[in-house]
Structures are given as C-alpha cells and as structure tokens.
Design a protein around this motif. Sequence first.
Motif, PDB file in Angstrom:
ATOM      1  N   ASP A   1      25.377  33.646   9.799  1.00 15.76           N
ATOM      2  CA  ASP A   1      24.365  34.702   9.531  1.00 15.76           C
ATOM      3  C   ASP A   1      24.041  35.411  11.148  1.00 15.76           C
ATOM      4  O   ASP A   1      24.089  34.719  12.163  1.00 15.76           O
ATOM      5  CB  ASP A   1      23.093  34.639   8.804  1.00 15.76           C
ATOM      6  N   LYS A   2      23.607  36.494  11.190  1.00 13.77           N
ATOM      7  CA  LYS A   2      23.210  37.143  12.476  1.00 13.77           C
ATOM      8  C   LYS A   2      22.224  36.413  13.258  1.00 13.77           C
ATOM      9  O   LYS A   2      22.419  36.090  14.775  1.00 13.77           O
ATOM     10  CB  LYS A   2      22.697  38.368  12.245  1.00 13.77           C
ATOM     11  N   ALA A   3      21.145  35.533  12.616  1.00 17.53           N
ATOM     12  CA  ALA A   3      20.123  34.915  13.243  1.00 17.53           C
ATOM     13  C   ALA A   3      20.893  33.727  14.065  1.00 17.53           C
ATOM     14  O   ALA A   3      20.598  33.592  15.100  1.00 17.53           O
ATOM     15  CB  ALA A   3      19.171  34.358  12.396  1.00 17.53           C
ATOM     16  N   GLN A   4      22.081  33.164  13.362  1.00 17.22           N
ATOM     17  CA  GLN A   4      22.458  31.996  14.153  1.00 17.22           C
ATOM     18  C   GLN A   4      23.352  32.393  15.192  1.00 17.22           C
ATOM     19  O   GLN A   4      23.424  31.751  16.512  1.00 17.22           O
ATOM     20  CB  GLN A   4      23.322  31.402  13.218  1.00 17.22           C
ATOM     21  N   VAL A   5      24.224  33.505  15.198  1.00 22.84           N
ATOM     22  CA  VAL A   5      24.799  34.374  16.246  1.00 22.84           C
ATOM     23  C   VAL A   5      23.862  34.543  17.297  1.00 22.84           C
ATOM     24  O   VAL A   5      24.159  34.297  18.707  1.00 22.84           O
ATOM     25  CB  VAL A   5      25.603  35.236  15.926  1.00 22.84           C
ATOM     26  N   GLU A   6      22.642  35.099  17.077  1.00 16.39           N
ATOM     27  CA  GLU A   6      21.784  35.504  18.079  1.00 16.39           C
ATOM     28  C   GLU A   6      21.054  34.419  19.066  1.00 16.39           C
ATOM     29  O   GLU A   6      20.987  34.326  20.147  1.00 16.39           O
ATOM     30  CB  GLU A   6      20.479  36.237  17.353  1.00 16.39           C
ATOM     31  N   HIS A   7      21.036  33.196  18.100  1.00 15.61           N
ATOM     32  CA  HIS A   7      20.431  32.056  18.719  1.00 15.61           C
ATOM     33  C   HIS A   7      21.340  31.359  19.591  1.00 15.61           C
ATOM     34  O   HIS A   7      20.991  31.132  20.680  1.00 15.61           O
ATOM     35  CB  HIS A   7      20.094  31.167  17.581  1.00 15.61           C
ATOM     36  N   VAL A   8      22.756  31.281  19.133  1.00 14.51           N
ATOM     37  CA  VAL A   8      23.676  30.720  20.167  1.00 14.51           C
ATOM     38  C   VAL A   8      24.081  31.479  21.284  1.00 14.51           C
ATOM     39  O   VAL A   8      24.182  31.253  22.545  1.00 14.51           O
ATOM     40  CB  VAL A   8      24.935  30.738  19.489  1.00 14.51           C
ATOM     41  N   ALA A   9      23.796  33.079  21.127  1.00 14.40           N
ATOM     42  CA  ALA A   9      23.753  34.139  22.229  1.00 14.40           C
ATOM     43  C   ALA A   9      22.838  33.664  23.261  1.00 14.40           C
ATOM     44  O   ALA A   9      23.152  33.832  24.554  1.00 14.40           O
ATOM     45  CB  ALA A   9      23.834  35.298  21.661  1.00 14.40           C
ATOM     46  N   SER A  10      21.486  33.422  22.727  1.00 11.99           N
ATOM     47  CA  SER A  10      20.384  33.244  23.684  1.00 11.99           C
ATOM     48  C   SER A  10      20.676  32.149  24.207  1.00 11.99           C
ATOM     49  O   SER A  10      20.197  31.910  25.677  1.00 11.99           O
ATOM     50  CB  SER A  10      19.131  33.158  22.955  1.00 11.99           C
ATOM     51  N   LEU A  11      21.230  30.922  23.666  1.00 15.90           N
ATOM     52  CA  LEU A  11      21.300  29.755  24.670  1.00 15.90           C
ATOM     53  C   LEU A  11      22.362  29.915  25.603  1.00 15.90           C
ATOM     54  O   LEU A  11      22.242  29.055  26.804  1.00 15.90           O
ATOM     55  CB  LEU A  11      21.927  28.453  23.829  1.00 15.90           C
TER      56      LEU A  11
ATOM     57  N   LEU B   1      23.275  35.244  26.692  1.00 14.23           N
ATOM     58  CA  LEU B   1      23.870  36.644  26.381  1.00 14.23           C
ATOM     59  C   LEU B   1      23.042  37.396  25.362  1.00 14.23           C
ATOM     60  O   LEU B   1      22.363  36.983  24.703  1.00 14.23           O
ATOM     61  CB  LEU B   1      25.372  36.363  25.625  1.00 14.23           C
ATOM     62  N   GLU B   2      23.056  38.747  25.780  1.00 15.51           N
ATOM     63  CA  GLU B   2      22.563  39.693  25.004  1.00 15.51           C
ATOM     64  C   GLU B   2      23.551  40.557  24.128  1.00 15.51           C
ATOM     65  O   GLU B   2      24.121  41.067  24.916  1.00 15.51           O
ATOM     66  CB  GLU B   2      21.402  40.499  25.704  1.00 15.51           C
ATOM     67  N   PHE B   3      23.111  40.769  23.069  1.00 16.46           N
ATOM     68  CA  PHE B   3      24.228  41.615  22.242  1.00 16.46           C
ATOM     69  C   PHE B   3      23.264  42.823  21.381  1.00 16.46           C
ATOM     70  O   PHE B   3      22.275  42.548  20.973  1.00 16.46           O
ATOM     71  CB  PHE B   3      25.099  41.105  21.221  1.00 16.46           C
ATOM     72  N   ASN B   4      23.726  44.049  21.249  1.00 17.99           N
ATOM     73  CA  ASN B   4      23.196  44.945  20.530  1.00 17.99           C
ATOM     74  C   ASN B   4      23.477  44.605  19.158  1.00 17.99           C
ATOM     75  O   ASN B   4      24.431  43.839  18.887  1.00 17.99           O
ATOM     76  CB  ASN B   4      23.698  46.514  20.961  1.00 17.99           C
ATOM     77  N   ASP B   5      23.016  45.486  17.878  1.00 16.99           N
ATOM     78  CA  ASP B   5      23.166  45.110  16.687  1.00 16.99           C
ATOM     79  C   ASP B   5      24.558  45.170  16.200  1.00 16.99           C
ATOM     80  O   ASP B   5      24.987  44.314  15.404  1.00 16.99           O
ATOM     81  CB  ASP B   5      22.264  45.935  15.890  1.00 16.99           C
ATOM     82  N   ALA B   6      25.342  46.280  16.794  1.00 16.28           N
ATOM     83  CA  ALA B   6      26.753  46.444  16.257  1.00 16.28           C
ATOM     84  C   ALA B   6      27.466  45.161  16.866  1.00 16.28           C
ATOM     85  O   ALA B   6      28.378  44.721  16.254  1.00 16.28           O
ATOM     86  CB  ALA B   6      27.208  47.643  17.114  1.00 16.28           C
ATOM     87  N   ASP B   7      27.301  44.711  18.207  1.00  9.10           N
ATOM     88  CA  ASP B   7      27.989  43.519  18.688  1.00  9.10           C
ATOM     89  C   ASP B   7      27.486  42.457  17.731  1.00  9.10           C
ATOM     90  O   ASP B   7      28.677  41.522  17.646  1.00  9.10           O
ATOM     91  CB  ASP B   7      27.627  43.521  20.053  1.00  9.10           C
ATOM     92  N   LEU B   8      26.433  42.305  17.552  1.00 10.94           N
ATOM     93  CA  LEU B   8      25.886  40.923  16.648  1.00 10.94           C
ATOM     94  C   LEU B   8      26.656  40.934  15.309  1.00 10.94           C
ATOM     95  O   LEU B   8      27.217  40.018  14.837  1.00 10.94           O
ATOM     96  CB  LEU B   8      24.538  41.138  16.480  1.00 10.94           C
TER      97      LEU B   8
END
Length: 105
Positions: free
Chosen positions: A8-18, A21-28
């Motif tokens: 889910d988006k939360a997991q992708v956001e977590h890995v990106a933060s590790l 990396l920063e992504f907007n909602d469309a990229d996420l």
Amino acid sequence: MANEEKIDKAQVEHVASLAKLEFNDADLGKFTTQLADIMGLFNTLSEVDTTGVEPTFSVTDQFNTMREDVAVNSHEKDALIKNAPDTQDGYIRVPAIIDESEGAN
C-alpha cells in the motif's frame, strides 16, 4: 498465490523516507502500483516447481580473473594527487558525509 501480500501507499512512503526520497501523491500511486506488480511477479515465480533444478550463479561461462592484491610503488599516485581538487598530507580530502538519522538523540 496463497501468501500474497498487498503493498500500500503507506509502505511505499515508508521505504521512500528510509531512502530519503520524497514523492507527491501521483508518484506514490504510480510506484505503489509498480511495486505491487513486481511483487506479483515474485509470487508467480515462487509457484514454479524447481525440484531438481541446479542453482544458476552465472548465465555465461566467463569467470572473473583475479589478480593478487599487492600494493606497488607507482608514480601514478603523484599524478592523482596533483589532479585532486583538495589534498592534505599526500591524501585526497573529501567532504564528510553524516547520516542525520543515526545517533540523533
């Protein structure tokens, strides 16, 4: 695909933060879909019966040729030091890299 786990988006956001990396909602959304597709491929591969199949470590018959790791006196060091942007006492100086996430208390 009995053990299939959805990404889910939360997991992708977590890995990106590790990865800092920063992504907007469309990229996420795009990366979440892509990673879910990739994980689906792994799940499909895990269903393949590989009984009796030898592990493959290389798909070619070429091997690395290793040389003995021996320091040699060379004039190349002087040329390298001369071309380095910043030196000190015969060594190349590089900027310090500090990981802000470690040891911050």
